[in-house]
Motif scaffolding. Structure first.
Motif, short mmCIF file in Angstrom:
data_model
loop_
_atom_site.label_atom_id
_atom_site.label_comp_id
_atom_site.label_asym_id
_atom_site.label_seq_id
_atom_site.Cartn_x
_atom_site.Cartn_y
_atom_site.Cartn_z
N VAL A 155 26.08 38.69 -3.12
CA VAL A 155 25.11 39.77 -2.90
C VAL A 155 25.39 40.97 -3.81
CG1 VAL A 155 24.25 41.44 -1.20
CG2 VAL A 155 24.63 39.06 -0.53
N SER A 156 26.67 41.31 -3.97
CA SER A 156 26.97 42.56 -4.68
C SER A 156 26.87 42.45 -6.20
CB SER A 156 28.36 43.07 -4.30
OG SER A 156 29.35 42.20 -4.81
N ARG A 157 27.05 41.23 -6.75
CA ARG A 157 27.10 41.11 -8.21
C ARG A 157 26.22 40.02 -8.81
NH1 ARG A 157 28.49 45.23 -7.55
NH2 ARG A 157 30.26 46.45 -8.32
N ARG A 158 25.65 39.15 -7.99
CA ARG A 158 24.92 38.02 -8.57
C ARG A 158 23.44 38.01 -8.23
NH1 ARG A 158 29.09 33.69 -9.68
NH2 ARG A 158 30.96 34.95 -9.84
N LEU A 159 23.03 38.77 -7.22
CA LEU A 159 21.61 38.89 -6.89
C LEU A 159 21.11 40.25 -7.36
CD1 LEU A 159 21.53 37.51 -3.22
CD2 LEU A 159 20.97 36.27 -5.31
N SER A 160 19.80 40.33 -7.61
CA SER A 160 19.22 41.61 -8.00
C SER A 160 19.34 42.60 -6.83
CB SER A 160 17.75 41.42 -8.35
OG SER A 160 17.10 42.68 -8.33
N PRO A 161 19.69 43.86 -7.13
CA PRO A 161 19.74 44.86 -6.06
C PRO A 161 18.39 45.05 -5.37
CG PRO A 161 20.67 45.73 -8.10
CD PRO A 161 20.05 44.41 -8.44
N ALA A 162 17.31 44.62 -6.04
CA ALA A 162 15.98 44.77 -5.44
C ALA A 162 15.72 43.71 -4.37
CB ALA A 162 14.91 44.67 -6.53
N ASP A 163 16.54 42.66 -4.34
CA ASP A 163 16.37 41.61 -3.33
C ASP A 163 17.29 41.88 -2.15
OD1 ASP A 163 14.40 39.74 -4.16
OD2 ASP A 163 15.73 39.18 -5.81
#
Ligand code: ZN
Ligand code: ZN
Length: 388
Positions: free
Chosen positions: A221-229
């Motif tokens: 969540v913190s580094r591999r997904l877009s912060p918008a998701d």
């Protein structure tokens, strides 16, 4: 036709709710509940009442006028495996099972709506009353769909509601787009070689590797997904076969992931496999990932949300109607129906003092019954308006 007295209907719904509450049944075991629902629907004089749809599901059909449109109103009937803490006279009589999510209230409200619509009419077309089993499992809606729900009882759109602790009674909320999340479950099994706690170098124990993996999973969540998701990856269990003076050769990591788009769910699984594989290699153990999808995300149709807000104005004070600020990372089986037709899911206040859902002290608030039933009636009449 004669209008039902609201106070009389409220008293009736309260009695039904207490009866259902005293006899809670787990998912796909709702035999008494389904029989209760079917008997009431027949008593109200519906055109058709079908039982055993998708196991223990019930579908009631009510037709008026000549309109060819059909809408569905849906309630859920199942309880949870929780031991109730209550002194209420109608407390659970089924040890270890309780209505801790308010599905007894949802069922009573939809029965109340069925009684009013059957008695008063005020619409042109077909209303389907869907009482689904096994919502908590995320399996009941699919069971009804697989049993030919859409072919046997076709409808154009669907509406559902859930009570919400923390929101005052008489308050209404919903939103367009994402409302509730998908739920995925995962299990990662690490295998190495266990051995003497005093001689770690002579084996490949799995606990330190498992701890590293739990930490590394936080980077999805913190580094591999877009912060918008919006997404959540929660490790909920770490179990090993170690003991006081023996290092474990096996470790199991279990958990739960939430997201609002299938692409994000797929990316969580992909990244989880990469991280598990890489971490296992670094610690000289093997990793096996199982990833399952339990609930799909719930997305409300924008046009039907607008319609729901219009219907809500007939039932709730204007100041008590609000757009929900953000989607919730809980999950809801109602989402399955939205693969076939557009729909809208709304929230009604269960009181600011209400215990949380799935808590052993939770109880549905009977003061909300009339609001829910009236919303069902209002949306049915609006979507199947006479002379539309
Ligand atoms: Zn629940
Ligand atoms: Zn629920």
């Amino acid at each position: 036709m004669a209008e039902l007295d609201p106070e009389t209907l409220k008293r009736e719904m309260t009695a039904w709710r207490h009866d259902l509450h005293a006899h809670p049944e787990f998912g796909f075991e709702e035999k008494r509940t389904a029989a209760f629902v079917a008997a009431k629907l027949r008593e109200f004089g519906l055109d058709d009442v079908s039982e055993g749809v998708g196991g223990t599901g019930v579908v009631g059909t009510l037709k008026r006028g000549s309109g060819n449109r059909a809408i569905a109103l849906r309630a859920d009937m199942d309880a949870l495996r929780i031991t109730e803490q209550s002194t209420a006279p109608y407390r659970s009589g089924n040890a270890g099972v309780m209505h801790a999510c308010g599905h007894d209230g949802h069922t009573a409200m939809l029965l109340g709506a069925a009684k009013r619509l059957a008695c008063e009419g005020g619409f042109d077309g077909t209303v389907r009353f869907i009482f689904q089993p096994a919502e908590e499992w995320g399996r009941g809606a699919l069971a009804m769909l697989d049993d030919g729900l859409m072919q046997r009882f076709p409808f154009d759109e669907i509406f559902g509601l859930h009570n919400m602790p923390g929101l005052a009674v008489g308050h209404f909320e919903t939103r367009a787009g994402p409302v509730m999340s998908a739920e995925d479950n995962f299990e990662i099994v690490l295998r190495g070689i266990g051995g003497h706690a005093a001689r770690p170098h002579s084996g490949n124990e799995t606990l330190v590797a498992a701890c590293a993996l739990v930490t590394n999973l936080q980077t999805i969540v913190s580094r591999r997904l877009s912060p918008a998701d919006i997404a959540v990856v929660s490790v909920t269990e770490l179990i090993t076969d170690g003991t006081r003076n023996a290092l474990p050769g096996l470790a199991r990591i279990l958990g739960d992931a939430r997201s609002f788009r299938p692409e994000v769910s797929a990316e969580i699984e992909r990244q989880m496999r990469i991280i598990a594989e890489g971490t296992a290699t670094a610690y000289n153990v093997s990793a096996e990932v199982s990833y399952t999808r339990e609930f799909v995300p719930l997305r409300n149709d924008a046009e039907l949300v607008d319609a729901a807000f219009v219907a809500a104005k007939n039932v709730f004070e204007p100041d008590n109607i609000a757009v929900a600020r953000e989607p919730m990372t809980g999950s809801e089986d109602f989402a399955r129906f939205l693969d076939d037709v557009p729909g809208c899911f709304v929230f009604l206040g269960n009181g600011e003092a209400s215990a949380p859902l799935h808590n052993s002290s939770y109880d549905f608030n009977d003061d909300g019954l009339l609001f829910g039933a009236s919303f069902h009636v209002a949306i049915a009449r609006q979507r199947l308006a006479t002379g539309r």
